[in-house]
Design an enzyme around this catalytic site. Structure first.
Site, PDB file in Angstrom:
ATOM      1  N   GLY A  81       0.874  -1.268  -0.041  1.00 50.85           N
ATOM      2  CA  GLY A  81      -0.061   0.196  -0.053  1.00 50.85           C
ATOM      3  C   GLY A  81       0.841   1.223  -0.156  1.00 50.85           C
ATOM      4  N   GLY A 123      -0.415   4.814  -1.180  1.00 47.58           N
ATOM      5  CA  GLY A 123      -1.525   5.345  -0.527  1.00 47.58           C
ATOM      6  C   GLY A 123      -1.120   6.760   0.353  1.00 47.58           C
ATOM      7  CD  GLN A 124      -3.837  10.766   4.104  1.00 47.38           C
ATOM      8  OE1 GLN A 124      -4.635   9.974   4.668  1.00 47.38           O
ATOM      9  NE2 GLN A 124      -3.881  11.965   4.502  1.00 47.38           N
ATOM     10  CE1 TYR A 167     -10.544   1.502   7.848  1.00 48.54           C
ATOM     11  CE2 TYR A 167     -11.312   3.148   9.111  1.00 48.54           C
ATOM     12  CZ  TYR A 167     -10.268   2.489   8.891  1.00 48.54           C
ATOM     13  OH  TYR A 167      -9.094   3.083   8.837  1.00 48.54           O
ATOM     14  CE  LYS A 179      -8.122  -0.123   9.806  1.00 46.60           C
ATOM     15  NZ  LYS A 179      -7.041  -0.748   9.324  1.00 46.60           N
ATOM     16  CB  ILE A 214      -3.753  10.721   8.666  1.00 46.99           C
ATOM     17  CG1 ILE A 214      -3.596   9.692   9.589  1.00 46.99           C
ATOM     18  CG2 ILE A 214      -2.246  11.213   8.089  1.00 46.99           C
ATOM     19  CD1 ILE A 214      -2.926   9.753  10.807  1.00 46.99           C
TER      20      ILE A 214
HETATM   21  C1  AKB Z   1     -11.418   7.397   7.930  1.00 44.45           C
HETATM   22  O1  AKB Z   1     -11.780   8.548   8.037  1.00 44.45           O
HETATM   23  O2  AKB Z   1     -11.989   6.103   7.766  1.00 44.45           O
HETATM   24  C2  AKB Z   1      -9.989   7.276   8.303  1.00 44.45           C
HETATM   25  C3  AKB Z   1      -9.687   6.733   9.794  1.00 44.45           C
HETATM   26  C4  AKB Z   1     -10.073   7.425  11.032  1.00 44.45           C
HETATM   27  O3  AKB Z   1      -9.486   5.587  10.214  1.00 44.45           O
HETATM   28  N1  AKB Z   1      -9.059   8.424   8.229  1.00 44.45           N
END
Ligand code: AKB
Length: 318
Positions: free
Chosen positions: A9, A12-13, A143, A147, A173
């Site tokens: 990756g 990416g950013q 998401y 995590k 970030i």
């Molecule tokens: C998002 O906004 O999904 C990410 C994070 C906070 O993990 N930047």
């Protein structure tokens, strides 16, 4: 032992800036950058050192690169973020979880030290608004679910197989080099581009929305410090790391101090609900205690640097 590093990756950013820093510290030839395609908007990772095409869902492709370069440290940064994940939750689950288990399996087999980013998305509406290190983890996004599951998977591989896997629960970030993609915290980057380009921004969260954020130099510093920390000092697999917490209005007001004609309006969309489910602040006292974490940037310093660098990048004066 000399480090032989692979970054998955890398385009990416975070990856695009991490590769540059790792190459500065460990030498260009010792840091292999990888992305899903050989065509990338950012050519710098390829120019200065080895580059390989890796699809993180293809374990054998990762294995070949690990063997070819005798990799002993791997940074796995490929993921689908919160906003994109809500549009296609099943794909978010597959990409985030299958790629992580591939990496952890290879780490077990080849004795790799692994960095894996967790996120403030592990928290949910039942978490205290200043999130402690150990607290309720009941996320409401796919998401966030990946995590939490990912953190548990990392702990499992650490306890059962002795894998040295280390992670950070990143805030949003903020950076100017490579745009973030598909996150809820992306407004804190977009606002700078729109301000320089048009002197106005229609923000997709309300003005009072307050989230934990971090400037890229602090993000890179936290990763390097964590990965260099003695194993015996680390009591948690994934640490809270805080940078700066501010509301969308506080950010717009800070920008207005330099660009007085800047106008910020607010039109919350589906991402507001995600933002509301996350804490306002992180308690990172464990990271400070165990591996001396301390961020360098506050709101003022970060804003000034972002305005300067994005003006340069877009060829305009603030
Ligand atoms: C998002 O906004 O999904 C990410 C994070 C906070 O993990 N930047």
């Amino acid at each position: 032992m000399d480090k032989k590093i692979l970054v998955i990756g890398a385009m990416g950013q975070i990856g695009s800036e991490l590769v540059l820093e790792l190459r500065k510290i460990y030498g260009n030839e010792n840091v292999v950058a990888s992305g899903r395609s050989s065509k990338s908007p950012d050519e710098s990772s390829k120019e200065k050192g080895p580059f390989e095409v890796i699809e993180a869902l293809d374990k054998e492709q990762i294995r070949k690169v690990v063997e070819k370069y005798k990799i002993n440290e791997l940074y796995h940064l490929a993921a689908i973020l919160s906003a994109t994940g809500e549009k296609d939750p099943k794909t978010a689950w597959t990409i985030n979880m299958d790629s992580l288990i591939n990496v952890l399996d290879l780490a077990k087999e080849y004795n790799l030290r692994v960095f894996w980013p967790s996120s403030i998305a592990v928290f949910g509406p039942t978490t205290p608004k200043k999130a402690p290190q150990q607290t309720v983890l009941e996320p409401t996004t796919m998401y966030g679910i990946t995590k939490v599951a990912g953190e548990l998977l990392c702990s499992y591989y650490k306890d059962k197989f002795g894998v040295d896997v280390r992670g950070l629960r990143f805030p949003g970030i903020i950076s100017y080099k490579t745009l973030p993609g598909g996150g809820t915290t992306d407004y804190a980057v977009e606002i700078f581009y729109e301000c320089i380009k048009k002197k106005e921004y229609n923000c997709f969260v309300s003005c009072e929305t307050t989230l934990p954020m971090m400037y890229m130099p602090d993000c890179i510093k936290s990763i390097i410090q964590l990965m260099q920390a003695p194993k015996e000092n680390l009591k948690h697999v994934c640490y809270n790391v805080a940078g700066i917490s501010f509301s969308a209005k506080e950010l717009a007001d800070e920008i207005k101090k330099s660009i007085s004609c800047f106008k910020c309006s607010h039109e919350p969309d589906f991402r507001q609900k995600i933002a509301d489910s996350w804490p306002n602040e992180l308690d990172d006292s464990e990271a400070r205690k165990d591996w001396n974490w301390k961020p360098d940037y506050d709101l003022k310093r970060m804003t000034a640097d972002m305005l300067e660098k994005i003006s340069e990048k877009l060829g305009k004066q603030g």
